[in-house]
Design an enzyme around this catalytic site. Structure first.
Site, PDB file in Angstrom:
ATOM      1  CE  LYS A 135      -6.960   9.905  -2.051  1.00  0.00           C
ATOM      2  NZ  LYS A 135      -7.517  10.043  -0.699  1.00  0.00           N
ATOM      3  CG  ASN A 175      -0.240   0.019   2.515  1.00  0.00           C
ATOM      4  OD1 ASN A 175       0.896   0.502   2.600  1.00  0.00           O
ATOM      5  ND2 ASN A 175      -0.867  -0.483   3.551  1.00  0.00           N
ATOM      6  CB  ILE A 176      -0.110   4.891  -0.363  1.00  0.00           C
ATOM      7  CG1 ILE A 176      -1.040   4.993   0.843  1.00  0.00           C
ATOM      8  CG2 ILE A 176      -0.888   4.807  -1.660  1.00  0.00           C
ATOM      9  CD1 ILE A 176      -1.775   6.319   0.916  1.00  0.00           C
ATOM     10  CB  CYS A 193      -6.005  -1.707  -4.940  1.00  0.00           C
ATOM     11  SG  CYS A 193      -6.358  -0.040  -5.523  1.00  0.00           S
ATOM     12  CB  SER A 194      -8.069  -0.224  -0.675  1.00  0.00           C
ATOM     13  OG  SER A 194      -7.251  -1.213  -0.092  1.00  0.00           O
ATOM     14  NE  ARG A 228      -2.644  -1.089  -3.236  1.00  0.00           N
ATOM     15  CZ  ARG A 228      -2.764  -1.531  -1.991  1.00  0.00           C
ATOM     16  NH1 ARG A 228      -2.049  -2.558  -1.587  1.00  0.00           N
ATOM     17  NH2 ARG A 228      -3.614  -0.973  -1.152  1.00  0.00           N
TER      18      ARG A 228
END
EC number: 3.1.3.95
Lengths: 605, 579
Positions: free
Chosen positions: B336, B231-232, B294-295, B300
């Protein structure tokens, strides 16, 4: 690939010869043996000669090849890794080659492998067939699937025996007679006199000494060396006795812009008693006196201060400060010998694993330390070059024997400073002068490559490390080298196994005894044929008159994929791109060249 | 003396170091990986500069960003034309939609279903509006499955969405229908892949929060697959570690590689690449459609969809095509940018180099396929420069709705026309579009194919070679070739003309004059003169021959009283700033 050439084009000299003779028929038919170095043959040399002819294993020399060939032929399939289609046909072992001749309907040529280039062999049998895996010195891995268990075992044994023959004069270069090349061509491209002429144009402080004419002063030096004019031959001989292996300080490179010189030697034999040698001190004093006024000197010792001190216990050592006024020592420890070989082996192992995770790969790349050696070598060479160019100092480089890391440093320093050494001929001259004639023991160092299971004795990839450093220079200065990666790859291949005689033996003395220069072909004449040029040259080359100072930061050093991953990745995209670069460049020459024709056809008023 | 300019928006951090004898050191780290050291003689001045920079680099509102004041002296219509340069409707038409299986949906025309999606979305023709609305309620942030790329030849689709709100057992019939509609829209293959780009553990943890992943039992004909991209937050700290390693002075080879390994950066790059390859293979080999999520489906998912499209479609490997790709999968689908790039003074936990990773993957592809891309490395670096520069409006805001509210098309300029004007700088001379072998790229992701991208992370460090691009040189040669060829044609036609006139027996003085100035020698020397401004000349040579003092292998300073000449290196040296 010079080692796998089409048989259609030339006839292979038969490997079998009359029994009882100590040298094969092919050699006997060679032109009468005359040493180009006019050396008188002392009885001592004769003794050594016979040892060389027979090789360390007394059976190999006098033995017929046919006795080592257990099986003539078998049906087999050859797998050559990614990108190359498998080949089927009749496998055949000869004295120097492994051949695979495809069936009559096949379109492809005969496939040929020089047995000398086999580094290790592995055999497996299952059912009524067997598999032989050949790992080559150029890092290629080949797999042969052979019909018949007996045939497999016999062929494996034959390859094993024939690929490890140590006798020099029964090796393939003594039989290799390619079309279009004449024996003796290009051998005299770079004799010591040639470089001396250049030095003499720049300064008169140096002379060409023939004190080593019969190789008695220093067995690993060439017949002629460049020394300070003020020092006579007797003093040189005495200085030689004070240096390991007789390698007294000689000129490696004269840097005309700064009026300084680069010298190389072996360690002084100070021993535990801190012996001194007046003539040796005189020699180094004369070096400073002949350089620009007020010049100082630096001795770059390629060992750590501690290692240099320890060497005294075994008779070696390093120059005492008080004995050599004006000279200062710098220690730059560089890895050599076995650790270097192990580093090479581990890197090649890591490069062969296609399944490993990113973390594993990076940690193996770190763990093998190869790039750390590249950094060490480049930065020591930069130090030497910087001392001359920026500090106006004379530099003497030595380690212990002065035949390995010493040569690495002096040759790289010249590439950095000297624009001529970056040309095609200049680089060949550099390799000839600073590696081959300077006595890098190629036969010992390159006996095995990275795959051999045998414990390394004298093997070390010092020359490969040099080529890697040159590659890094070429990558950092893409326009400044006249030659491309192709030449470096070719030198790597030929240093380890070659149909040419250039890299045979360990010194000029041995080459002279084996008559390498009259009885084998020179690699340079092979490489300098016009058809090879597109592979070897850098299409973007423009003469760069300046020094090229490489960055030695780890971010700037890259793994030489073209060599280490050459056989594990499909080469098409990069080769196609290279071809395109050539196209653009030659197109440029074409359009430029066609200009005059247009102007010629212009009507005259 | 050259003036170095640093955009305030590029400043990532400013640090004041301990006072030294020569002054107060100030270190500025930039988002484009430039590091600048200043020494300010007076501490008070240093403090003032420090405070001003801190304020200037962190803006509170969009309207204070550079793009709103940047004026390249264009009129309104030129600016508008710039914004119209990339037309996504045109792009979907190029892919072959709408067609008998896919249609444009007006469900999100007013951003009613999903605020972070664009207004225009393509969905399967058989998916009715209630199904879409139902599915959107079952997806995180309302991001229901929509078309990202349509493969005309295979009639297979790449779709994207966010994670389902499945928790441990929740189901949604509309969502199941929508997925079925996607697989039915593929006439060749009835099953489809659902790629969850997260590591399985993360996806499972999301179930506890009422989110999660698709249950294969509830959806007919899906094949579910995790691909494990982190994740980020992991990516942010990975880059941080990488930069720390690179910033170390006198870094040894071993420390560099162990740092590279422990940062995990290349492992993450490989994971993204592997995911894109999985997607490509599903379409090319199995002819199956793929749904990626992804979420939230904007990090991703954007990476994998865009990289997959790039592998599948050679159009995206052209300069214009690459712009379209970024507009489509990144800008319009709501990556974003403002939060990930930290354009405003906002939550530092939202900052992450997701787009940088995408660019790095593309760079790796250009390295493996040197002839497949119309653009070069400089193009990628320039785009990277501008996602942070806030000079153009393209990357401001976090989704299309926000951009419309900011009236970016009226108040700011688009980056793309400026890049196209400079196209020459970004062309890859080795590009061969005709070569059929590179229609679909099949990169090799063996670990040793991933290298450290020196030109990205050390773009501004003068001491690290190579400083010049071989491609630029080849490009210039290519240009020169073309020019010379044109000259030849020109001259030949002139000669022909001339000869014709001659046969007519009219040889006037004027005619001779008209030929003379075009005489080849003159023309050649002219174009060589122009050429001397470009790489093959002395100016370049001074670049190639470098200064040993730039590099850290000198040991002589201590040996000689003479000191080394002062080094002004941007990264490690000292630049003086007088105030």
């Amino acid at each position: 690939m010079p080692a796998t050439q089409s048989l259609k084009k030339r006839k292979i000299v038969s490997a079998s010869c009359d029994s009882g003779t100590s040298c094969p028929a092919g050699v006997a038919s060679c032109p009468a043996s005359s040493c180009p170095f006019r050396s008188p043959r002392s009885p001592r040399l004769k003794l050594l000669e016979s040892a060389l002819l027979l090789g360390p294993r007394p059976t190999a020399g006098g033995m017929e090849f046919s006795e080592l060939i257990r099986t003539g032929r078998a049906q087999a399939e050859l797998l050559r890794g990614p990108g190359a289609p498998p080949l089927r046909g009749t496998l055949c072992v000869t004295g120097h080659h492994l051949l695979l001749s495809p069936g009559p309907q096949a379109t492809s040529d005969l496939w040929l492998l020089l047995l000398r280039s086999v580094d290790s062999i592995e055999k497996r049998v299952a059912g009524d067939s067997g598999t032989i895996t050949l790992r080559c010195k150029d890092l290629r891995v080949l797999q042969l699937d052979i019909e018949g268990v007996e045939a497999t075992l016999d062929i494996a044994r034959s390859i094993e025996a024939l690929s490890s023959l140590e006798s020099v004069i029964t090796s393939f270069p003594f039989f290799y007679r390619p079309k279009g090349l004449r024996l003796g061509d290009a051998w005299h491209f770079h004799p010591p006199e040639h470089y001396y002429k250049r030095v003499a144009r720049e300064t008169n402080a140096w002379r060409l000494s023939e004190v080593n004419e019969d190789f008695s002063v220093c067995p690993s030096y060439p017949r002629a060396v460049i020394v300070p004019r003020a020092v006579d031959d007797d003093a040189l001989a005495r200085s030689a006795r004070f240096r390991q292996g007789g390698r007294f300080p000689v000129l490696s490179y004269h840097h005309a812009p700064s009026g300084t010189v680069l010298l190389r030697s072996s360690q002084p034999l100070t021993g535990p008693q801190k012996r001194r040698c007046a003539e040796d001190e005189e020699l180094l004093r004369a070096v400073l006196a002949g350089a620009r006024p007020g010049a100082r000197g630096f001795i770059v010792d390629t060992r750590s201060a501690q290692a240099a001190k320890q060497a005294r216990m075994t008779g070696g050592g390093t120059e005492a400060k008080a004995a050599y006024p004006g000279w200062k020592r710098l220690h730059r420890p560089m890895e050599r010998g076995r650790p270097l070989q192990e580093s090479f082996v581990r890197l090649v192992e890591a490069c062969g694993d296609l399944e490993q995770s990113m973390d594993r790969w990076l940690s193996r790349l770190e763990g093998c330390r190869w790039l750390a050696h590249v950094k060490e070598a480049l930065s020591t060479a930069c130090l030497a070059a910087q001392g001359m160019e920026r500090e106006g100092a004379c530099i003497l480089v030595h380690g212990a024997e002065g035949t390995d890391s010493t040569l690495l440093v002096t040759s790289l320093a010249q590439l950095i400073l000297d624009p001529l050494s970056r040309t095609m001929t200049g680089f060949q001259e550099l390799v000839e002068r600073e590696w081959i004639q300077a006595g890098h023991p190629f036969q010992l160092r390159c006996a095995h490559s990275a795959f051999s299971h045998a414990r390394p004795k004298h093997e070390a990839p010092t020359f490969l490390l040099f080529l890697d450093c040159v590659w890094q220079l070429g990558r950092q200065f893409p326009l400044s080298l006249e030659f491309g990666e192709g030449l470096l790859l070719a030198l790597f291949e030929h240093a380890y196994a070659s149909p040419f005689g250039t890299f045979l033996c360990n010194s000029e003395k041995e080459r002279c005894l084996c008559e390498v220069r009259t009885r084998t072909h020179s690699l340079w004449s092979g490489l300098n044929q016009p058809k090879e040029q597109r592979k070897l040259r850098n299409p973007l080359y423009v003469l760069n008159p300046l020094a090229i100072w490489p960055s030695v930061e780890p971010q700037s050093l890259r793994l030489w994929q073209g060599l280490f991953l050459r056989w594990t990745r499909p080469p098409e995209p990069s080769e196609a791109a290279w071809e395109k670069v050539w196209q653009i460049v030659t197109d440029k020459e074409k359009t430029e060249g066609s200009q005059p024709t247009v102007s010629a056809s212009e009507p005259q008023p | 003396m050259t003036v170095e300019m640093i955009l305030h928006h590029h400043i990532a951090s400013v640090e004041k170091l301990a006072l030294t004898t020569s002054g107060c050191p100030l270190v500025i780290q930039c988002k484009n990986f430039r590091i600048v050291h200043f020494i300010v003689p007076r501490e008070r001045d240093c403090h003032d500069i420090y405070n001003s920079l801190l304020q200037l680099s962190k803006q509170a509102k969009y309207e204070d960003l550079y793009a709103f004041s940047y004026n390249p002296k264009q009129n309104d219509s030129e600016r508008l034309r710039g914004w119209q340069l990339i037309d996504l409707a045109e792009e979907y038409k190029r892919m072959g939609v709408p067609n008998s299986n896919w249609q444009l949906s007006d469900a999100n025309r007013e951003y009613k279903i999903c605020e972070t999606y664009p207004r225009e979305l393509y969905v399967p023709r058989i998916a009715s509006k209630p199904i879409i609305v139902g599915s959107s309620k079952f997806r995180s942030k309302g991001r229901f499955p929509v078309l990202s790329y349509y493969h005309r030849e295979k009639e297979a689709a790449v779709c994207r969405c966010s994670q389902p709100l499945s928790g441990f057992s929740a189901r949604c019939l509309e969502d199941e229908h929508l997925l079925q509609a996607i697989s039915k829209a593929n006439p060749v293959n009835r099953y489809m892949y659902v790629m969850d780009t997260r590591p399985k553990l993360n996806a499972m943890a999301n179930r506890a929060a009422g989110k999660g992943y698709e249950n294969e039992d509830n959806y007919s004909n899906i094949r579910f697959q995790f691909v494990g991209i982190e994740n980020i937050h992991v990516m942010r700290s990975s880059l941080q570690k990488l930069l720390e390693v690179n910033g170390t002075k006198g870094l040894s080879v071993n420390d560099f590689y162990s740092g590279l390994e422990s940062s995990g950066w290349l492992r993450h790059i490989k994971a993204v690449m592997d995911a894109a390859i999985f997607l490509t293979k599903a379409i090319m080999i199995e002819n199956a459609s793929v749904l990626v999520h992804c979420s939230d489906g904007w990090d991703r998912t954007s990476q994998v969809c865009s990289l997959g499209s790039l592998l599948l479609d050679s159009f995206y490997r052209t300069i214009r095509g690459f712009m379209v790709l970024i507009e489509k999968d990144w800008i319009s689908f709501g990556h974003k940018f403002s939060e990930r790039c930290g354009h405003l003074d906002s939550d530092p936990k939202e900052v992450s180099p997701v787009f940088t990773q995408f660019l790095e993957c593309v760079w790796h592809l250009t390295e493996q396929f040197p002839q497949a891309f119309e653009f070069n490395e400089a193009f990628l670096l320039q785009i990277h420069e501008h996602i942070y520069s806030c000079q153009f409006g393209n990357f401001l805001g976090n989704c299309q709705k926000e951009r419309e509210e900011l009236k970016l098309k009226e108040k700011t300029y688009s980056l793309w026309p400026f890049l196209l004007d400079d196209q020459k700088k970004y062309l890859n001379p080795l590009y061969s579009p005709k070569s059929q072998a590179v229609a679909v790229l099949e990169p090799n992701t063996v670990s040793f194919n991933f290298k450290f991208w020196r030109n990205m992370y050390h773009q501004f460090d003068r001491t690290l070679h190579p400083r010049q691009s071989v491609f630029n040189i080849i490009m210039n040669m290519n240009e020169q070739n073309k020019q010379l060829e044109n000259d030849i044609k020109d001259l030949e036609s002139k000669i022909k003309q001339h000869k014709n006139k001659q046969t007519d027996g009219v040889l006037t003085k004027e005619l001779l004059h008209s030929v003379r100035p075009e005489s080849p020698t003159l023309k050649t020397s002219l174009c060589f003169k122009e050429q001397t401004l470009l790489p093959v000349n002395d100016a370049l040579r001074t670049i190639e021959g470098s200064n040993p003092a730039d590099n850290r292998y000198s040991e002589y300073a201590e040996e000689f009283s003479k000191s080394e000449p002062a080094v002004v290196s941007l990264e490690y040296g000292v630049a003086r700033m007088t105030c």
